[in-house]
Motif scaffolding. Structure first.
Motif, PDB file in Angstrom:
ATOM      1  N   GLN A 196      -3.801  -2.998  50.678  1.00 43.37           N
ATOM      2  CA  GLN A 196      -5.176  -2.536  50.838  1.00 43.37           C
ATOM      3  C   GLN A 196      -5.942  -3.518  51.714  1.00 43.37           C
ATOM      4  OE1 GLN A 196      -5.302  -2.740  46.430  1.00 43.37           O
ATOM      5  NE2 GLN A 196      -6.666  -0.981  46.603  1.00 43.37           N
ATOM      6  N   SER A 197      -6.809  -2.988  52.558  1.00 42.10           N
ATOM      7  CA  SER A 197      -7.695  -3.825  53.350  1.00 42.10           C
ATOM      8  C   SER A 197      -8.792  -4.396  52.450  1.00 42.10           C
ATOM      9  CB  SER A 197      -8.318  -3.006  54.481  1.00 42.10           C
ATOM     10  OG  SER A 197      -9.260  -3.771  55.193  1.00 42.10           O
ATOM     11  N   VAL A 198      -9.217  -5.631  52.738  1.00 41.05           N
ATOM     12  CA  VAL A 198     -10.287  -6.278  51.966  1.00 41.05           C
ATOM     13  C   VAL A 198     -11.500  -6.445  52.881  1.00 41.05           C
ATOM     14  CG1 VAL A 198     -10.981  -8.297  50.625  1.00 41.05           C
ATOM     15  CG2 VAL A 198      -8.591  -7.525  50.570  1.00 41.05           C
ATOM     16  N   PRO A 199     -12.548  -5.647  52.693  1.00 41.33           N
ATOM     17  CA  PRO A 199     -13.756  -5.811  53.513  1.00 41.33           C
ATOM     18  C   PRO A 199     -14.424  -7.152  53.222  1.00 41.33           C
ATOM     19  CG  PRO A 199     -13.726  -3.664  52.418  1.00 41.33           C
ATOM     20  CD  PRO A 199     -12.650  -4.478  51.788  1.00 41.33           C
ATOM     21  N   VAL A 200     -14.763  -7.891  54.276  1.00 39.49           N
ATOM     22  CA  VAL A 200     -15.442  -9.184  54.132  1.00 39.49           C
ATOM     23  C   VAL A 200     -16.656  -9.180  55.067  1.00 39.49           C
ATOM     24  CG1 VAL A 200     -13.335 -10.423  53.525  1.00 39.49           C
ATOM     25  CG2 VAL A 200     -14.022 -10.268  55.923  1.00 39.49           C
ATOM     26  N   PRO A 201     -17.636 -10.053  54.818  1.00 40.93           N
ATOM     27  CA  PRO A 201     -18.784 -10.142  55.729  1.00 40.93           C
ATOM     28  C   PRO A 201     -18.335 -10.456  57.155  1.00 40.93           C
ATOM     29  CG  PRO A 201     -19.234 -11.307  53.688  1.00 40.93           C
ATOM     30  CD  PRO A 201     -17.784 -10.932  53.643  1.00 40.93           C
ATOM     31  N   ALA A 202     -19.169 -10.108  58.119  1.00 39.85           N
ATOM     32  CA  ALA A 202     -18.830 -10.323  59.522  1.00 39.85           C
ATOM     33  C   ALA A 202     -18.571 -11.801  59.794  1.00 39.85           C
ATOM     34  CB  ALA A 202     -19.958  -9.811  60.406  1.00 39.85           C
ATOM     35  N   GLY A 203     -17.525 -12.078  60.573  1.00 44.25           N
ATOM     36  CA  GLY A 203     -17.165 -13.444  60.921  1.00 44.25           C
ATOM     37  C   GLY A 203     -15.670 -13.592  61.069  1.00 44.25           C
ATOM     38  N   TYR A 204     -15.256 -14.766  61.464  1.00 39.51           N
ATOM     39  CA  TYR A 204     -13.834 -15.050  61.652  1.00 39.51           C
ATOM     40  C   TYR A 204     -13.327 -15.895  60.486  1.00 39.51           C
ATOM     41  CZ  TYR A 204      -9.482 -16.854  63.640  1.00 39.51           C
ATOM     42  OH  TYR A 204      -8.177 -17.182  63.840  1.00 39.51           O
ATOM     43  N   THR A 235     -14.856  -6.188  42.163  1.00 41.24           N
ATOM     44  CA  THR A 235     -15.866  -5.292  41.608  1.00 41.24           C
ATOM     45  C   THR A 235     -15.217  -4.395  40.559  1.00 41.24           C
ATOM     46  OG1 THR A 235     -15.489  -3.497  43.182  1.00 41.24           O
ATOM     47  CG2 THR A 235     -16.985  -5.267  43.871  1.00 41.24           C
ATOM     48  N   SER A 236     -16.041  -3.769  39.764  1.00 40.34           N
ATOM     49  CA  SER A 236     -15.520  -2.868  38.734  1.00 40.34           C
ATOM     50  C   SER A 236     -14.872  -1.631  39.331  1.00 40.34           C
ATOM     51  CB  SER A 236     -16.654  -2.449  37.782  1.00 40.34           C
ATOM     52  OG  SER A 236     -17.705  -1.823  38.509  1.00 40.34           O
ATOM     53  N   ALA A 237     -15.221  -1.337  40.597  1.00 40.35           N
ATOM     54  CA  ALA A 237     -14.680  -0.143  41.245  1.00 40.35           C
ATOM     55  C   ALA A 237     -13.305  -0.387  41.866  1.00 40.35           C
ATOM     56  CB  ALA A 237     -15.647   0.333  42.326  1.00 40.35           C
ATOM     57  N   THR A 238     -12.855  -1.640  41.882  1.00 43.11           N
ATOM     58  CA  THR A 238     -11.587  -1.969  42.520  1.00 43.11           C
ATOM     59  C   THR A 238     -10.422  -1.367  41.741  1.00 43.11           C
ATOM     60  OG1 THR A 238     -12.391  -4.032  43.462  1.00 43.11           O
ATOM     61  CG2 THR A 238     -10.032  -3.851  43.111  1.00 43.11           C
ATOM     62  N   SER A 239      -9.513  -0.736  42.468  1.00 47.52           N
ATOM     63  CA  SER A 239      -8.277  -0.232  41.855  1.00 47.52           C
ATOM     64  C   SER A 239      -7.202  -0.181  42.928  1.00 47.52           C
ATOM     65  CB  SER A 239      -8.483   1.155  41.242  1.00 47.52           C
ATOM     66  OG  SER A 239      -8.443   2.169  42.240  1.00 47.52           O
ATOM     67  N   SER A 240      -5.973  -0.039  42.490  1.00 45.05           N
ATOM     68  CA  SER A 240      -4.847   0.000  43.436  1.00 45.05           C
ATOM     69  C   SER A 240      -4.749   1.332  44.159  1.00 45.05           C
ATOM     70  CB  SER A 240      -3.542  -0.276  42.689  1.00 45.05           C
ATOM     71  OG  SER A 240      -3.354   0.692  41.662  1.00 45.05           O
ATOM     72  N   PRO A 243      -8.261   2.810  49.270  1.00 44.38           N
ATOM     73  CA  PRO A 243      -7.765   2.219  50.520  1.00 44.38           C
ATOM     74  C   PRO A 243      -8.257   0.792  50.728  1.00 44.38           C
ATOM     75  CG  PRO A 243      -9.460   3.857  50.979  1.00 44.38           C
ATOM     76  CD  PRO A 243      -9.135   3.971  49.520  1.00 44.38           C
ATOM     77  N   ASP A 244      -9.429   0.486  50.152  1.00 44.97           N
ATOM     78  CA  ASP A 244      -9.992  -0.850  50.298  1.00 44.97           C
ATOM     79  C   ASP A 244     -10.012  -1.563  48.948  1.00 44.97           C
ATOM     80  OD1 ASP A 244     -10.442  -0.417  52.958  1.00 44.97           O
ATOM     81  OD2 ASP A 244     -12.523   0.230  52.679  1.00 44.97           O
ATOM     82  N   PHE A 245      -9.886  -2.881  48.985  1.00 44.03           N
ATOM     83  CA  PHE A 245      -9.980  -3.714  47.789  1.00 44.03           C
ATOM     84  C   PHE A 245     -11.375  -4.309  47.780  1.00 44.03           C
ATOM     85  CE2 PHE A 245      -9.108  -7.334  45.011  1.00 44.03           C
ATOM     86  CZ  PHE A 245      -8.260  -6.765  44.058  1.00 44.03           C
ATOM     87  N   GLU A 246     -12.306  -3.650  47.103  1.00 41.59           N
ATOM     88  CA  GLU A 246     -13.720  -4.035  47.151  1.00 41.59           C
ATOM     89  C   GLU A 246     -13.965  -5.348  46.409  1.00 41.59           C
ATOM     90  OE1 GLU A 246     -16.030  -2.705  48.851  1.00 41.59           O
ATOM     91  OE2 GLU A 246     -15.143  -0.788  49.453  1.00 41.59           O
TER      92      GLU A 246
END
Length: 323
Positions: A196-204, A235-240, A243-246
């Motif tokens: 799963q992709s992990v969304p992170v804040p903008a940056g490198y 987060t509580s919404a995270t699950s396998s 598509p994303d790992f929040e």
């Protein structure tokens, strides 16, 4: 009669004195033997350390992918076989002899230790198509042969490379940092090898490290020219099945470098205008604690933390390496 009693008391006194002298002698002898044993053991440990340092130095001089196991017993290195495939070797640092090897690998990008018994290997199957393989130190047996599947990362930039892997032995969660020219992506790998992709804040993102409980991921990220350490929490919404790992993001320290996470304790360094660490702090809960004020600024990559929380400056080899 009186003379006999006096002789008896005298005899008992002499016998008692002799016994005391004998006990004192054997106690002293035992102390000397124990001291000699301790000195011998320390001498052997020093010889082993010298030998290990020599083996590591020789490997680093001739090969890439040189890493040291967390317990200091083994080292890896990468070379190419006659058929053109890559090979990861594991050697004993005590003897310098090979323990095992993983053969017929795709071009190796990254090597890391999964505890003391397994090794992560980041491979490039083709440009933009990567996989995270593992193998056992004992026999070189690879997961892509014995397991149903291994994590695969496809559709990436042709120059994409696995840069860092961090994991939790409690939950078996794995996070993988993949970088390319000027960009970075973080992926979560679940227990069924789902990616799963992990969304992170903008940056490198330059570095990542996870807590032992698997609930918190720390990242070192460049945001608008400033290197910051962020805390990402599930987060509580995270699950396998998503598509994303929040994860929720929270700033831990600005102008800082991520050094390590031991257990659930974060170690980070304050950095100066040149990006060099000037002091090291640790934080698990609450207020950060100063670990060491450095006499000379140093790159964060030249600082490691042992399992007991001790700092090591300029280690002979790290537990992971890009190839």
């Amino acid at each position: 009669m009186t003379s006999r009693r006096r002789l008896g008391r005298l005899f008992l006194g002499v016998a008692g004195l002799a016994t005391m002298i004998e006990v004192a002698f054997f106690h002293h002898l035992n102390h000397l033997l124990n001291s000699q044993q301790v000195a011998t053991e320390r001498a052997i440990q020093r010889l082993v350390q010298v030998r290990s340092t020599q083996v590591l130095a020789n490997l680093k001089q001739h090969y890439q992918g040189v890493t040291e196991s967390p317990n200091g017993q083994y080292a890896t290195y990468v070379d190419t076989a006659t058929n053109g495939t890559d090979v990861v070797h594991v050697v004993s640092l005590e003897t310098g002899k090979q323990v095992s090897e993983a053969t017929d690998l795709y071009p190796v990008q990254y090597v890391d230790w999964l505890g003391n018994t397994e090794v992560f290997v980041g491979e490039q199957r083709s440009p933009g198509d990567l996989e995270l393989n593992t193998f056992y130190v004992s026999n070189g047996q690879q997961a892509d042969v014995t397991a149903a599947s291994v994590p695969v990362f496809s559709g990436l930039s042709p120059d994409a490379q696995i840069t860092k892997v961090t994991y939790s032995t409690q939950t078996n969660d794995i996070f993988v940092l993949i970088t390319s020219n000027g960009s970075s992506e973080i992926y979560h790998v679940g227990t069924m090898e789902d990616v799963q992709s992990v969304p992170v804040p903008a940056g490198y993102v330059k570095n990542i490290a996870m807590t032992q409980t698997g609930k918190i991921l720390y990242v070192e990220i460049n945001q608008n020219g400033v290197w910051n350490v962020l805390k990402l929490s599930e987060t509580s919404a995270t699950s396998s099945y998503t598509p994303d790992f929040e994860m929720n993001a929270q700033l831990v320290k600005a102008n800082a470098a991520l050094i390590s996470v031991i257990g659930d304790t974060l170690y980070y360094g304050n950095v100066n205008s040149n990006g060099l660490v000037t002091s090291v702090y640790k934080q698990s809960q609450g207020t950060p604690q100063l670990v060491k004020q450095l006499t000379r600024p140093i790159l964060a990559s030249r600082i490691s933390v042992t399992g007991t929380g001790d700092l090591v400056l300029n280690p002979s080899a790290a537990t992971n390496a890009s190839v």
